[in-house]
Design a protein around this motif. Structure first.
Motif, short mmCIF file in Angstrom:
data_model
loop_
_atom_site.label_atom_id
_atom_site.label_comp_id
_atom_site.label_asym_id
_atom_site.label_seq_id
_atom_site.Cartn_x
_atom_site.Cartn_y
_atom_site.Cartn_z
N UNK A 60 -29.20 -7.30 20.62
CA UNK A 60 -30.29 -6.24 20.90
C UNK A 60 -30.15 -5.15 21.60
N UNK A 61 -29.84 -4.85 22.70
CA UNK A 61 -29.36 -4.54 23.28
C UNK A 61 -28.03 -3.15 22.65
N UNK A 62 -26.87 -3.77 21.82
CA UNK A 62 -25.97 -3.17 21.09
C UNK A 62 -26.86 -2.10 20.71
N UNK A 63 -28.29 -2.74 19.91
CA UNK A 63 -28.55 -2.47 18.13
C UNK A 63 -29.66 -0.83 18.97
N UNK A 64 -30.09 -1.10 20.51
CA UNK A 64 -30.33 0.18 20.77
C UNK A 64 -29.74 1.39 21.96
N UNK A 65 -28.51 0.96 21.87
CA UNK A 65 -27.30 1.48 22.40
C UNK A 65 -26.72 2.65 21.03
N UNK A 66 -26.89 1.45 20.30
CA UNK A 66 -25.82 2.83 18.72
C UNK A 66 -26.95 3.15 18.32
N UNK A 67 -28.49 2.71 18.08
CA UNK A 67 -29.36 3.18 17.03
C UNK A 67 -30.48 4.37 17.76
N UNK A 68 -30.95 3.80 18.69
CA UNK A 68 -32.15 4.07 19.34
C UNK A 68 -31.88 5.35 19.99
N UNK A 87 -32.20 3.34 31.60
CA UNK A 87 -31.98 2.21 30.76
C UNK A 87 -30.74 1.77 30.61
N UNK A 88 -29.36 2.53 30.02
CA UNK A 88 -28.04 2.28 29.67
C UNK A 88 -27.82 1.90 30.71
N UNK A 89 -27.76 2.25 31.70
CA UNK A 89 -27.04 1.92 32.97
C UNK A 89 -27.86 0.30 33.24
N UNK A 90 -29.07 0.14 33.36
CA UNK A 90 -29.28 -1.21 33.22
C UNK A 90 -28.31 -2.47 31.43
N UNK A 91 -28.37 -1.87 30.79
CA UNK A 91 -27.92 -2.54 30.12
C UNK A 91 -26.31 -3.17 30.54
N UNK A 92 -25.75 -2.06 31.10
CA UNK A 92 -24.24 -2.00 31.56
C UNK A 92 -24.81 -3.61 32.39
N UNK A 93 -25.44 -3.63 33.13
CA UNK A 93 -25.71 -4.53 34.52
C UNK A 93 -26.23 -5.56 33.97
N UNK A 94 -27.29 -6.17 32.21
CA UNK A 94 -27.72 -7.07 31.82
C UNK A 94 -26.65 -7.79 31.24
N UNK A 95 -25.32 -6.64 30.99
CA UNK A 95 -24.63 -7.08 30.37
C UNK A 95 -23.53 -8.26 31.28
N UNK A 96 -23.31 -7.91 32.10
CA UNK A 96 -22.26 -7.74 32.57
C UNK A 96 -23.00 -9.51 33.35
#
Length: 223
Positions: A60-68, A87-96
């Motif tokens: 879900x987050x990869x799609x937002x990063x790449x497409x949204x 939001x991008x930084x939060x994605x990195x933190x959540x992925x970790x």
């Protein structure tokens, strides 16, 4: 700044996805702590569930990063850029945090050691907390105006990205999980870009698959 062309994105399906993530991670620590020390059979059931939800969240987050985010950055006012960076930084933190929880779950699933389960529950609690903060910001600051910048076709591509990345055998469970909490009109929206056969059978197959999954994981048909 340029605007999208074509019909507008309808964000209701993503709001349901967000709701499903929040519900799953709210319950996750209790699921782990409810496993008896040494009960590896039950730990495996819970760990498999956590992997499915974690994989779906990552896609879900990869799609937002790449497409949204790139489309919004290109088309929306520059005043929205700082929010996108957050939001991008939060994605990195959540992925970790998701990777950390996954690592602990892999260790815990075979031994069901209580000490490892406690660490996993703590990791899941933190992940759920950070995810809630992220989704609140995203919904308030970006999704509320995304229809101005993203077309319906582009929006469906975002959903298709996550669906295509999941194991085919798990798709009915994910669809059923979302259909469990979605309004019928949103269920129809989720199937709008699907091929004919899945569009016909998934409303019957998905709820049954998720009911079986929920009974294994939560002990009842519903989460």
């Amino acid at each position: 700044m340029s605007r999208k062309t074509g019909g507008c994105a309808d964000i209701r399906d993503m709001l349901v996805v967000h709701q499903a993530f929040l519900a799953a991670y709210e319950k996750a620590p209790g699921l782990v702590l409810g496993v008896r020390d040494g009960d590896s059979d039950r730990a495996e059931v819970v760990a498999d569930h956590l992997r499915l939800v974690g994989d779906f969240l990552h896609l879900h987050h990869k799609g937002e990063d790449d497409l949204l985010w790139p489309k919004i950055e290109m088309r929306a006012p520059a005043s929205l850029d700082p929010v996108l960076r957050i939001l991008e930084a939060q994605h990195v933190e959540i992925d970790s945090l998701t990777a950390r929880a996954s690592e602990l779950a892999d260790r815990w699933r075979t031994t069901a050691r209580a000490s490892t389960g406690e660490k996993l529950a703590e990791a899941l609690t933190r992940l759920g907390r950070e995810l809630a903060r992220h989704l609140e910001l995203e919904e308030k600051e970006v999704l509320s105006s995304v229809h101005l910048y993203v077309s319906a076709k582009e929006w469906h591509q975002l959903g298709d990205h996550a669906i295509n990345g999941l194991p085919r055998a798990k798709l009915p469970i994910i669809f059923g999980m979302l259909a469990e909490i979605a309004d019928p009109s949103v269920v129809k929206l989720m199937l709008e870009s699907a091929p004919v056969v899945p569009r016909v059978i998934m409303p019957m197959l998905g709820p049954r698959a998720y009911a079986r999954h929920a009974r294994r994981v939560y002990g009842s048909r519903r989460a």
